[in-house]
Each structure stands twice: as structure tokens, then as C-alpha cells.
Write a protein that holds these residues in place. Sequence first.
Motif, PDB file in Angstrom:
ATOM      1  N   ARG A  74      20.202  13.738 -12.490  1.00  0.00           N
ATOM      2  CA  ARG A  74      20.359  13.615 -11.041  1.00  0.00           C
ATOM      3  C   ARG A  74      21.842  13.581 -10.738  1.00  0.00           C
ATOM      4  NH1 ARG A  74      20.589   9.243  -7.447  1.00  0.00           N
ATOM      5  NH2 ARG A  74      20.254   7.765  -9.144  1.00  0.00           N
ATOM      6  N   LEU A  75      22.264  14.331  -9.755  1.00  0.00           N
ATOM      7  CA  LEU A  75      23.685  14.386  -9.429  1.00  0.00           C
ATOM      8  C   LEU A  75      24.185  13.035  -8.938  1.00  0.00           C
ATOM      9  CD1 LEU A  75      24.051  17.817  -7.623  1.00  0.00           C
ATOM     10  CD2 LEU A  75      24.476  17.266  -9.997  1.00  0.00           C
ATOM     11  N   ARG A  76      25.473  12.792  -9.147  1.00  0.00           N
ATOM     12  CA  ARG A  76      26.102  11.567  -8.642  1.00  0.00           C
ATOM     13  C   ARG A  76      26.297  11.726  -7.137  1.00  0.00           C
ATOM     14  NH1 ARG A  76      28.478   8.561 -12.801  1.00  0.00           N
ATOM     15  NH2 ARG A  76      28.620   9.656 -14.783  1.00  0.00           N
ATOM     16  N   THR A  77      25.310  11.304  -6.374  1.00  0.00           N
ATOM     17  CA  THR A  77      25.378  11.479  -4.928  1.00  0.00           C
ATOM     18  C   THR A  77      25.584  10.146  -4.236  1.00  0.00           C
ATOM     19  OG1 THR A  77      22.972  11.355  -4.833  1.00  0.00           O
ATOM     20  CG2 THR A  77      23.941  13.544  -4.936  1.00  0.00           C
ATOM     21  N   TYR A  78      26.259  10.183  -3.105  1.00  0.00           N
ATOM     22  CA  TYR A  78      26.554   8.965  -2.365  1.00  0.00           C
ATOM     23  C   TYR A  78      25.486   8.649  -1.328  1.00  0.00           C
ATOM     24  CZ  TYR A  78      31.149  10.307  -4.170  1.00  0.00           C
ATOM     25  OH  TYR A  78      32.178  10.695  -4.973  1.00  0.00           O
ATOM     26  N   GLY A  79      24.978   9.655  -0.659  1.00  0.00           N
ATOM     27  CA  GLY A  79      24.022   9.434   0.417  1.00  0.00           C
ATOM     28  C   GLY A  79      22.603   9.719  -0.039  1.00  0.00           C
ATOM     29  N   SER A  80      21.713   9.910   0.917  1.00  0.00           N
ATOM     30  CA  SER A  80      20.302  10.126   0.606  1.00  0.00           C
ATOM     31  C   SER A  80      20.057  11.602   0.305  1.00  0.00           C
ATOM     32  CB  SER A  80      19.433   9.662   1.780  1.00  0.00           C
ATOM     33  OG  SER A  80      19.815  10.346   2.959  1.00  0.00           O
ATOM     34  N   PHE A  81      20.753  12.117  -0.703  1.00  0.00           N
ATOM     35  CA  PHE A  81      20.584  13.504  -1.124  1.00  0.00           C
ATOM     36  C   PHE A  81      19.658  13.543  -2.333  1.00  0.00           C
ATOM     37  CE2 PHE A  81      24.124  13.815   1.570  1.00  0.00           C
ATOM     38  CZ  PHE A  81      24.361  15.141   1.873  1.00  0.00           C
ATOM     39  N   ASN A  82      18.908  14.595  -2.436  1.00  0.00           N
ATOM     40  CA  ASN A  82      17.968  14.714  -3.545  1.00  0.00           C
ATOM     41  C   ASN A  82      18.283  15.987  -4.329  1.00  0.00           C
ATOM     42  OD1 ASN A  82      15.767  13.993  -5.153  1.00  0.00           O
ATOM     43  ND2 ASN A  82      14.426  15.349  -4.008  1.00  0.00           N
ATOM     44  N   TRP A  83      19.385  15.966  -5.050  1.00  0.00           N
ATOM     45  CA  TRP A  83      19.806  17.098  -5.858  1.00  0.00           C
ATOM     46  C   TRP A  83      19.629  16.764  -7.329  1.00  0.00           C
ATOM     47  CZ3 TRP A  83      22.061  21.973  -4.979  1.00  0.00           C
ATOM     48  CH2 TRP A  83      22.184  22.330  -3.626  1.00  0.00           C
ATOM     49  N   ARG A  84      19.152  17.743  -8.067  1.00  0.00           N
ATOM     50  CA  ARG A  84      19.080  17.611  -9.530  1.00  0.00           C
ATOM     51  C   ARG A  84      19.839  18.770 -10.151  1.00  0.00           C
ATOM     52  NH1 ARG A  84      16.150  13.548 -11.438  1.00  0.00           N
ATOM     53  NH2 ARG A  84      16.600  14.313 -13.525  1.00  0.00           N
ATOM     54  N   HIS A  85      20.361  18.527 -11.358  1.00  0.00           N
ATOM     55  CA  HIS A  85      21.069  19.572 -12.076  1.00  0.00           C
ATOM     56  C   HIS A  85      20.446  19.703 -13.460  1.00  0.00           C
ATOM     57  CE1 HIS A  85      24.957  21.968 -12.021  1.00  0.00           C
ATOM     58  NE2 HIS A  85      24.328  22.327 -13.114  1.00  0.00           N
ATOM     59  N   TYR A  86      20.284  20.950 -13.889  1.00  0.00           N
ATOM     60  CA  TYR A  86      19.690  21.249 -15.191  1.00  0.00           C
ATOM     61  C   TYR A  86      20.698  22.041 -16.024  1.00  0.00           C
ATOM     62  CZ  TYR A  86      15.511  20.085 -12.525  1.00  0.00           C
ATOM     63  OH  TYR A  86      14.603  19.448 -11.726  1.00  0.00           O
ATOM     64  N   TRP A  87      20.828  21.640 -17.285  1.00  0.00           N
ATOM     65  CA  TRP A  87      21.764  22.289 -18.206  1.00  0.00           C
ATOM     66  C   TRP A  87      20.978  22.843 -19.384  1.00  0.00           C
ATOM     67  CZ3 TRP A  87      26.694  21.783 -16.221  1.00  0.00           C
ATOM     68  CH2 TRP A  87      26.884  20.750 -15.311  1.00  0.00           C
ATOM     69  N   ARG A  88      21.200  24.125 -19.705  1.00  0.00           N
ATOM     70  CA  ARG A  88      20.522  24.725 -20.853  1.00  0.00           C
ATOM     71  C   ARG A  88      21.485  24.781 -22.035  1.00  0.00           C
ATOM     72  NH1 ARG A  88      16.033  27.951 -21.005  1.00  0.00           N
ATOM     73  NH2 ARG A  88      16.270  28.645 -18.851  1.00  0.00           N
ATOM     74  N   ILE A  89      21.017  24.305 -23.181  1.00  0.00           N
ATOM     75  CA  ILE A  89      21.831  24.224 -24.395  1.00  0.00           C
ATOM     76  C   ILE A  89      21.173  25.064 -25.479  1.00  0.00           C
ATOM     77  CG2 ILE A  89      22.774  22.655 -26.133  1.00  0.00           C
ATOM     78  CD1 ILE A  89      22.548  20.433 -24.078  1.00  0.00           C
ATOM     79  N   SER A  90      21.974  25.799 -26.212  1.00  0.00           N
ATOM     80  CA  SER A  90      21.452  26.614 -27.304  1.00  0.00           C
ATOM     81  C   SER A  90      21.126  25.736 -28.506  1.00  0.00           C
ATOM     82  CB  SER A  90      22.469  27.679 -27.713  1.00  0.00           C
ATOM     83  OG  SER A  90      23.525  27.085 -28.463  1.00  0.00           O
ATOM     84  N   ALA A  91      20.494  26.340 -29.517  1.00  0.00           N
ATOM     85  CA  ALA A  91      20.158  25.609 -30.738  1.00  0.00           C
ATOM     86  C   ALA A  91      21.398  25.174 -31.492  1.00  0.00           C
ATOM     87  CB  ALA A  91      19.270  26.481 -31.629  1.00  0.00           C
TER      88      ALA A  91
END
Length: 511
Positions: A74-91
Motif C-alpha cells: 500500500r502506498l505511503r499516503t497521507y489522506g483517504s487514498f486507496n492506492w496499491r503498488h505491485y512490483w514484479r521480481i524475476s527469479a
Amino acid sequence: MENYKKMLITIIGIGVFLLITACSFPGNKSKIKQLPELANINTKQHHEIQSISGYPESTLFHVKTNNTYIISTRLRTYGSFNWRHYWRISAKGELLESFAIEGLHDFTLAGVLFNKTSYIDWPLTGDTHEKKYHQIINGNNIDENTLKNYFSESEDILWNKVYTNNDAREEYHLYLKKQNQWTLIISDKALFDKLQSNWPSIRQLSAKNSNQDESVSNANHKLPATKKTYSQQPLTTLDWTEVEFTLAQPTFGPVNYKGFKSEYSVKPSFMSQSGWTGRIGKGALQVLFDNQVYDFKTYMRETTPVHSEYSPKMHIYHSPPSEALTPFLLLQLNAAGSGIDRDDSEAGIYILRKVNSFNSNDQSPISQIQFKDFQIAPVIRWVTDTNGYREDWPNKFSAKDVKLPKSLKKLPAYIDFYFSPPQSIIKNSTINLIINDKTWKWENSASIYATLYFDQREMTDAIRELGSNNLTLSIKSELQEQSIKLIMAIESTERSIHLKKATLVSKSSES
């Protein structure tokens, strides 16, 4: 004789105390301060460490179909935001791509993010576009036989309970897959009560740790028969392992406890008889990776009065061994929780890996950020690129033209800054900020704290069209009646392209 015994007991007690103290505060206590933090360890030429921005409390998945890993934060948000971040990592531990999204989407082990109007299958396909359902069906308008036909024709079935109208009414959403398309059936509870046998809910296939999942079965909800078990789903949830030490067991997996320096004590308040009691300070740790040992310091809690239990509030995950040695190690330094006051800049997720094969000299085609037409220059706090690297600027760094450091090798993904608007546009203690025809309000605030997010596909297309490598990301302020409009663009020496998908992902007032 009695006095002699008392004196002997006292001496023994002092000796035990000194022994415990010597273990807790080793002779190199002063050296703890000199140790680097995890992000700054000297990994020499064979290894590298990378931090990923976002809240460190995350969920980790393995995508079996392409042998990659996904970290959901979940992003470091200050207000009532609903953002998520996804990171793809190789093997091998390389960050391949990242993806951010706003709104309520259920991340499932089917490799699909669902909401009420569309879905995204990025975990499986790499496509970040929202896709329309093949059909959206009102389940109240179909009979039980029609519903059973839908089930029999489907390759996969998922469901979720959704609350609407401020949680006053509940709906059930059925997601049916057929020929790589999904159909959504929206039903009320009455239709669900007619169905037979149990089926795991989308909440069990969502982005939660396994110990947080809800129960599979519920006697009140009889659902369609399962067509895929957990083992057949393309994604699996991986467990983070919490790192803890005692003096008797100073080694936990690849991490060794080497010492502790107390900074202050914590105990329950006078009115409370329960709560954590201990000391907080800096701990010296060693991490073993690929036959190399790296020393670093980090936040540490010592549980008292025992003086023998130490917790750095750290979780780890080992990638599956490849040949003889594991190719990467994930370390998660937590920030939230009772009694945790780890510095925000230290908290995060770190990847320790062997040096990647990609050319580390590659540099982003965007070389600077330029703030235009601000009456008072903004203060930039940090920038994160699409590979997860985050660069923090000095406190109260006044920004006009900001050269991007070489550590940010990829395109900027997030820019966090704040500025003071002119008093002339503030009405009734309210400030309006407009970005791409969307408006946010700040109330009773003298400054605007904002985190901007830039769509990577849009930026890539603009850079390709401009055909240059020495580009500027401009953030222009335009005063309007009772509002400030921010206009973001990528500029070359000849022309610029407006970024229409740039948006605000976090806001706060001056504290």
C-alpha cells in the motif's frame, strides 16, 4: 556467617548482571553507531541491495506460470487514498516492472484484480489496462437452472461479498471465467441460499497473508462447487518469516544478532497494568548471503525484565535455491505497530541479490524535474523511480530545477513535495488543487503536501515521440480563481507533451 552468605549472593547477583550487560552491550557498543544502515551496506562488486518504496507491510506472491514474484504494497499516503503498488521480481531478484492502481480491486490467486466494472490480469499478462467483463448479469433476473448452466460452462468460479450503500446492503459477486474472458454476476443473498456445496471466497484468494484469511466454509452461504483448488491457481501466497533473537539463540536463518545499544525504556502507563515493557535502541546485525557477511545497524527492541529477547521488527523471505545458492533475499523492515518508531526513511522492503546482468550505467532519459511558475519554490522530499529506487532530498530542500541523481536509473514514478499557495486564492480556509480536470481540497492548511504518480506507459510513449535522451519533467503551477492547477509535461528543447494521466495519490495538510 550469615553476612558472608548475603555478601556472596550479592556478588553473584552483580556478576550475573554484568554478564547480561556484557552480552547486551558488547565492547563494540560504540561501533554500532558507526555501522551503516541496511540500504548503505558495502556490497562490493558481486552483490547489490535495492529498496522498494511503499509501506513495508506487504504480501508476497509467486506466479507459477512465468516464475516471477509479486510484492503487493500500500502506498505511503497521507489522506483517504486507496492506492496499491505491485512490483514484479524475476527469479534472480531483478525488478522487472511495477504497477500502481487506485480503487478497490481484489487481488486474487487467479492472477486477476476484480472490481465492479472491470478487471485487470496484469499478474499473468503484464497488461495494466482495465478490461471490460464479457457480461455483467443481474443475478436476480435469472433462475436457478440458468445459473447452473453458467457454472457448468465456466472454467473457473470465484465469489466475493460486497457491501453497498454505506454497508447497508450486501451483494454477492460471482466471477466466471470462460475462454479467457470473465463474466460478473451480481446477486443478492436469496439467490446464494439456493446454491449447493461450498466454494472458497475471493477474500481467501485476495492479497492477504494466509493467517489473515477468512474461513473457507460458512454454514449460511452455500456456494457453487469448486472447479480449481488452491494448488491449481496460477499464484500462490508466500510467507514472510519474522526475525527474533535471544542470547541463547543469536542466529535466525541468515541473520545474526551481534549487539544492542539502548536509547530509552518503554513501560505501561500508570493507569494500565498491561502492555509491552522493554528498551528501544539500535541493534547490530549480520546478514549472510552467497557466502558473504554484511554488518549493519537497525531499529531494535529488547524485552525486559528478561533482557534476552531482541526483535528488529524484521521479516525475511528466501527465494527458492537455484543450483547451490539462493539467488536473492528479501528483507522487510516494518514501520507500523505498537511501540515501533523506526525512522520512516529506513522502513521498507529490501532485495539483496547477486549483481544483475543489465547495464547498471543505463540512465533515465529524464534528467531533471523543473517546477515552473510557483510564487514560492516547492520543497521536494523524495522521488521514486519505476524500479523502486527512492532518493530522499535534504530537509526543506527548495526546488526549482532538480537534477535527478544517478541512483534513479528508470523513469520517475512518484514525486513527493509541498508548497505554500498565495493567500489570494484561499477562500474560507480552503485550497483547491486541480490536476487533469480532477479537484482535491485542502482545508485549514497553509501548505499543500502532495505525492504525484506518473503513468509509465504514457511517459514511455511521450519519450518515444520526443526522440531525445536529455528530457525534463516539468510541473507547472497555474493560478485560477480560488484554485491552483498543476500541469505536468515531458519537455525537450523543441516541444513538450502533456501528461494527461498524471494524478495525485496522496495528500495532507501541514503538520
